[in-house]
Structures are given as C-alpha cells and as structure tokens.
Design an enzyme around this catalytic site. Structure first.
Site, PDB file in Angstrom:
ATOM      1  NE  ARG A 129      85.704  15.066  13.917  1.00  0.00           N
ATOM      2  CZ  ARG A 129      84.847  16.003  14.306  1.00  0.00           C
ATOM      3  NH1 ARG A 129      85.043  17.252  13.991  1.00  0.00           N
ATOM      4  NH2 ARG A 129      83.789  15.656  15.015  1.00  0.00           N
ATOM      5  CG  ASP A 138      86.300  19.542  12.297  1.00  0.00           C
ATOM      6  OD1 ASP A 138      85.308  20.004  11.725  1.00  0.00           O
ATOM      7  OD2 ASP A 138      86.327  19.225  13.486  1.00  0.00           O
ATOM      8  CG  ASP A 156      86.486  23.840  13.707  1.00  0.00           C
ATOM      9  OD1 ASP A 156      85.378  23.680  13.174  1.00  0.00           O
ATOM     10  OD2 ASP A 156      87.047  22.969  14.392  1.00  0.00           O
ATOM     11  NE  ARG A 167      82.647  16.919   9.183  1.00  0.00           N
ATOM     12  CZ  ARG A 167      82.828  17.659  10.244  1.00  0.00           C
ATOM     13  NH1 ARG A 167      83.736  18.598  10.230  1.00  0.00           N
ATOM     14  NH2 ARG A 167      82.124  17.467  11.327  1.00  0.00           N
TER      15      ARG A 167
HETATM   16  C1  LIG Z   1      86.529  15.158  18.523  1.00  0.00           C
HETATM   17  C2  LIG Z   1      87.399  16.371  18.798  1.00  0.00           C
HETATM   18  C3  LIG Z   1      86.823  17.246  19.900  1.00  0.00           C
HETATM   19  N1  LIG Z   1      88.711  15.936  19.234  1.00  0.00           N
HETATM   20  C4  LIG Z   1      89.860  16.327  18.627  1.00  0.00           C
HETATM   21  N2  LIG Z   1      91.058  15.928  19.135  1.00  0.00           N
HETATM   22  C5  LIG Z   1      92.198  16.320  18.542  1.00  0.00           C
HETATM   23  N3  LIG Z   1      93.381  15.939  19.057  1.00  0.00           N
HETATM   24  N4  LIG Z   1      92.188  17.123  17.437  1.00  0.00           N
HETATM   25  C6  LIG Z   1      91.034  17.543  16.878  1.00  0.00           C
HETATM   26  O1  LIG Z   1      91.053  18.277  15.865  1.00  0.00           O
HETATM   27  C7  LIG Z   1      89.803  17.144  17.478  1.00  0.00           C
HETATM   28  N5  LIG Z   1      88.607  17.540  16.972  1.00  0.00           N
HETATM   29  C8  LIG Z   1      87.461  17.206  17.550  1.00  0.00           C
HETATM   30  O2  LIG Z   1      86.309  17.623  17.051  1.00  0.00           O
END
Ligand SMILES: CC1(C)Nc2nc(N)[nH]c(=O)c2N=C1O
Length: 160
Positions: A92, A95, A97, A82
C-alpha cells in the site's frame, strides 16, 4: 485526547510517503502533533512478495472524535494516492491506523481501538516505545511488557 497513529508505506517512494503523511498530520483540524518517532524499515509481515515497509508512529492531541479522526486519516491516504484494494495484506502507498485513542476501547464496524494487531507488530510497538516509553494500554498492560515479547531484530531505523 491523545491518540497514536501508525504510519506505513511500501509503495511509491515509501520514505517520502511517510514524511508527507507526517506533514499532513501536523495540519489536522483541532489537533496538535505532539510526538513523532523515527522512521523504521522492516520486512513485510504477512505475504513476503512485496517490498519492505517504512513505518513510524505519531502522537497527536486532538479534539476530533475517533470516527472524525478516522475520516481525516482516510482522506490523507486517498490524497496520497491510496486506492483501497480488497487485498488486505497487500502492498500500500500509505496506511494510517489509529493505534490508540486516549484510553478508550472501541469496537465498531469501521474501527477497532486499540488496533487489533499492535501486540505482535514490532513496527508499531518499537516506534511507540520510542515516543511513549511509559505508556500503559487501556487494559493495564505496560507497553514495555509487549516489547519484551516482540523482538526488534527485523527493525532498522532510517536516518533522516
Ligand atoms: C501487510 C501488513 C500486515 N504488513 C506490514 N508489514 C510491515 N513491516 N509494516 C506494515 O506497516 C505492514 N502493514 C500491513 O498491513
């Protein structure tokens, strides 16, 4: 402490990225992986000019502090390629979180827990409901109250 981690990817073979991240989460120091949702596919929330996402939620029981956990998650993201671009809502590779950290409500420059967007993200709420159906959030809201408000339509489960 029990913490729930959101996993998301829509670049560089997202299913593999998610599976690799889940493996890495099994090896976090002073932590156990105590739950893992199915993988889900959904259209991007936000800018649509990017591929669908693969998402999952993982439950870990950890002795790491929230900030130590954040550092460990960012190291896994970097390790999987990343590059932290300034494009907040762009595609990305991976991610990770912190959705919840015990029943704590934290607000600092690097970290806001519970995750600010969890309430309207079906790709977080439904994987979370799958592994923690009786969860109550720090503010007393029951998870099922949130999923009622958030339709599951766009979410499909990936069979492993
Ligand atoms: C760009 C944004 C908001 N949209 C996403 N949309 C989906 N479906 N899943 C995600 O993990 C995700 N993550 C994001 O960061």
């Amino acid at each position: 402490m029990i913490s729930y981690i959101g996993v998301g990817s829509n670049q560089q073979h997202p299913i593999k990225q998610a599976q690799q991240a889940i493996e890495a989460l099994k090896n976090l120091p002073t932590s156990q992986l105590t739950g893992c949702s199915s993988l889900y596919c959904s259209a991007p929330m936000g800018p649509q000019d990017q591929p669908d996402y693969i998402n999952a939620v993982v439950e870990i029981d950890t002795k790491l502090s929230a900030i130590e956990l954040l550092d460990a998650l960012q190291a896994i993201e970097q390790n999987q390629g990343r590059v932290r671009k300034d494009n907040r809502w762009g595609p990305r590779t991976l991610d990770l979180d912190i959705i919840l950290y015990n029943d704590q409500q934290l607000q600092c420059e690097r970290l806001t827990v519970p995750h600010y967007g969890m309430h309207e993200r079906e790709f977080v709420l439904y994987p979370l409901l799958e592994i923690a159906p009786n969860l109550t959030l720090p503010n007393g809201t029951h998870l099922s109250q949130l999923t009622e408000l958030c339709d599951k339509n766009g979410l499909t489960t990936i069979s492993d």
